[in-house]
Design a protein around this motif. Structure first.
Motif, PDB file in Angstrom:
ATOM      1  N   GLU A 135       0.811  -1.219   0.000  1.00  0.00           N
ATOM      2  CA  GLU A 135       0.000   0.000   0.000  1.00  0.00           C
ATOM      3  C   GLU A 135       0.842   1.266   0.000  1.00  0.00           C
ATOM      4  OE1 GLU A 135      -1.988  -3.480   1.206  1.00  0.00           O
ATOM      5  OE2 GLU A 135      -0.348  -2.487   2.288  1.00  0.00           O
ATOM      6  N   GLY A 185      -3.695  -7.162  10.896  1.00  0.00           N
ATOM      7  CA  GLY A 185      -2.901  -6.485   9.881  1.00  0.00           C
ATOM      8  C   GLY A 185      -1.747  -7.354   9.439  1.00  0.00           C
ATOM      9  N   ASP A 195      -3.719  -2.322  11.176  1.00  0.00           N
ATOM     10  CA  ASP A 195      -4.522  -1.620  10.176  1.00  0.00           C
ATOM     11  C   ASP A 195      -5.251  -0.437  10.804  1.00  0.00           C
ATOM     12  OD1 ASP A 195      -3.767  -3.369   8.200  1.00  0.00           O
ATOM     13  OD2 ASP A 195      -5.495  -4.673   8.485  1.00  0.00           O
TER      14      ASP A 195
END
Length: 255
Positions: free
Chosen positions: A121, A236, A255
């Motif tokens: 990401e 996560g 997360d």
């Protein structure tokens, strides 16, 4: 503190990244005073994902060369400008990546503290042996950003909070640690008791706010296919990685 075990493969990541990284104690220490011959290690301060790729911006001694190296042997190079700022652009990737960051001063190689983790990401984290991972860049406070633990159950929770405020950490409802956010609004607090393998609820209380994460602290399996391994968890991304001392540390990116 985190105990260190010594597998035969301990040197894999260090060799790929160009040298031996410094060991880091689990209890954060004050920065060392300046001394003769001391060289400031390079660091990453900002990560951007653009159409051109992933752009890393950081600092190093003015004019110094900077090298970013992966365990597979690939590397990228840059040079700090006269203000000590450097930039590197790399292609995005679909899987997490781990890098060693270094610079040179004369015949000396100066390693950055820990390793650089880049997520698909485009987020970046500084993984530190025996200490908590640091999220690179600005994060809205309060937040838990990472949870680190070893095979013995020693653990540390990291995150961001208003500068200077008091923090209480509870594991499974029991008060486990107290600390305080730094002037930069970050915290990394060691739990006072080891956690048993399994699922635990970690809560951080700060100035009336509460943040929580549910973490599985099952010990990492042996790293047989390289110096790190990543996997998805409900909390996560989890990264099991080999420390400079040869132990295995697990970092869960919240997360």
């Amino acid at each position: 503190m985190f105990r260190v075990l010594i597998p035969i493969a301990a040197a894999l990541l260090l060799a790929a990244c160009g040298g031996e990284a410094p060991r880091v104690p689990i209890t954060p220490k004050k920065e060392p005073a300046a001394e003769v011959g001391y060289a400031t290690p390079p660091m990453v301060s900002r990560i951007e994902t653009t159409a051109a790729g992933v752009i890393l911006t950081g600092s190093a001694p003015a004019g110094a060369p900077v090298r970013l190296a992966s365990p597979e042997g690939a590397s990228l190079s840059a040079s700090a400008d006269n203000k000590g700022v450097w930039r590197l652009t790399m292609a995005p990737a679909a899987t997490p990546r781990l890098f060693g960051l270094s610079t040179t001063q004369g015949a000396r190689t100066i390693q950055a503290q820990g390793y650089l983790l880049l997520t698909p990401e485009g987020l970046g984290y500084q993984l530190r042996a025996g200490a908590g991972a640091i999220r690179i860049g600005t994060v809205a406070a309060p937040a838990i950003t990472a949870f680190d633990f070893d095979r013995e159950g020693a653990a540390m929770v990291s995150g961001v909070a208003p500068a200077g405020t008091a923090i209480t950490v509870r594991a499974d409802g029991r008060q486990s640690a107290d600390g305080r956010a730094t002037a930069a609004g970050r915290f990394a607090i060691s739990l006072t008791q080891p956690l048993t393998p399994g699922v635990h609820v970690i809560k951080v209380f700060n100035d009336g706010a509460e943040k929580s994460a549910t973490i599985d602290t099952s010990p990492a399996a042996s790293l047989t296919d390289g110096p790190f391994r990543s996997s998805g968890t409900p909390a996560g991304l989890r990264v099991d990685w080999m420390t400079p001392g040869g132990g295995v540390q697990s970092t869960v990116i919240i997360d």
